[in-house]
Design a protein around this motif. Structure first.
Motif, short mmCIF file in Angstrom:
data_model
loop_
_atom_site.label_atom_id
_atom_site.label_comp_id
_atom_site.label_asym_id
_atom_site.label_seq_id
_atom_site.Cartn_x
_atom_site.Cartn_y
_atom_site.Cartn_z
N SER A 1 -2.23 3.79 -3.73
CA SER A 1 -2.29 2.70 -4.70
C SER A 1 -1.96 1.39 -3.99
CB SER A 1 -1.30 2.92 -5.86
OG SER A 1 0.03 2.88 -5.39
N PHE A 2 -2.35 0.29 -4.64
CA PHE A 2 -2.09 -1.05 -4.13
C PHE A 2 -1.34 -1.82 -5.20
CE2 PHE A 2 -5.79 0.44 -1.87
CZ PHE A 2 -5.60 -0.01 -0.58
N LEU B 1 0.87 -1.17 0.00
CA LEU B 1 0.00 0.00 0.00
C LEU B 1 0.91 1.22 0.00
CD1 LEU B 1 -2.55 1.75 0.48
CD2 LEU B 1 -2.38 1.16 2.90
N THR B 2 0.76 2.06 -1.01
CA THR B 2 1.54 3.30 -1.07
C THR B 2 0.56 4.44 -0.89
OG1 THR B 2 3.13 2.28 -2.57
CG2 THR B 2 3.13 4.69 -2.44
N ILE B 3 0.80 5.25 0.13
CA ILE B 3 -0.07 6.38 0.41
C ILE B 3 0.79 7.60 0.71
CG2 ILE B 3 -0.38 5.66 2.82
CD1 ILE B 3 -3.26 6.94 2.54
N ASN B 4 0.50 8.65 -0.04
CA ASN B 4 1.23 9.90 0.12
C ASN B 4 2.75 9.70 0.01
OD1 ASN B 4 0.90 12.65 0.33
ND2 ASN B 4 1.07 12.66 2.56
N ASN C 1 -7.24 7.53 4.87
CA ASN C 1 -8.02 8.65 4.36
C ASN C 1 -7.85 8.60 2.85
OD1 ASN C 1 -8.74 11.13 3.28
ND2 ASN C 1 -7.79 12.34 4.90
N THR C 2 -8.91 8.30 2.13
CA THR C 2 -8.80 8.13 0.68
C THR C 2 -8.70 9.45 -0.09
OG1 THR C 2 -11.21 7.93 0.52
CG2 THR C 2 -9.93 5.87 0.66
N GLY C 3 -8.74 10.56 0.64
CA GLY C 3 -8.50 11.85 0.01
C GLY C 3 -7.03 12.07 -0.28
#
Length: 185
Positions: free
Chosen positions: A165-166, A141-144, A159-161
């Protein structure tokens, strides 16, 4: 033939025309190029989920409304069969939306399957929250810009805002059950 059984591009074209919008106007409103919209509407390419969401936002529809067959029941379903799940995935990733036909639902749930080497592709971003649990396999999981490696039994809450990506970089299938608010899918 129902509207939903049309190819996605043809259905998008039909919706656009019913709303009296030109492809150029939809391009302006969605932030996509005119040629991208034309290519999608001709079913020469299948749009990524994020692209489809941009178009449906212009049309005032959710993904589930776009893919769902019109319900003929007065009451939403209580039991949803596996064949009634709505496939909204792309790029080799299966994302099956659990939907009972209720127009007032406040929660979306999906069963996700990531074969080895698959990814959601570009960063996804939409308002709301998402929680999920890996039923089997591994996922990144890559977030921000920060990556997290998760394995079976682990869960996430995001927070999906924030762009995310997965990706399944392992050699095993990854299955996830996830829930989302609001019901943008």
């Amino acid at each position: 033939m129902s509207e939903v059984s049309l190819a996605p591009g043809k259905r998008l074209s039909q919706i656009r025309q019913q709303l009296g919008l030109s492809q150029r106007r939809v391009a302006e409103l969605s932030g996509l190029t005119h040629s991208a919209i034309s290519t999608i509407e001709q079913d020469k390419v299948s749009p990524a989920i994020s692209t489809l969401q941009k178009l449906l936002k212009v049309y005032g529809l959710s993904l589930s409304e776009f893919f769902a067959e019109p319900e003929r029941l007065d009451q939403p379903k209580v039991v949803i069969d596996a064949d009634d799940l709505i496939e909204i995935g792309s790029q080799g990733v299966s994302m099956k939306l659990v939907h009972n036909g209720s127009p007032t639902r406040t929660l979306a749930m999906m069963l996700e399957t990531y074969p080895p080497g698959t990814t959601t592709g570009e960063k996804i971003k939409h308002q709301g929250e998402e929680v999920g649990t890996l039923l089997e396999g591994e996922i990144v999981l890559t977030i921000n810009g920060q990556s997290y490696s998760l394995s079976a039994g682990q869960s996430y809450a995001i927070n999906t805002g924030i762009p995310h990506s997965f990706s399944n970089t392992s050699t095993r299938v990854c299955r996830i059950v996830s829930a989302h608010t609001p019901t943008t899918f």
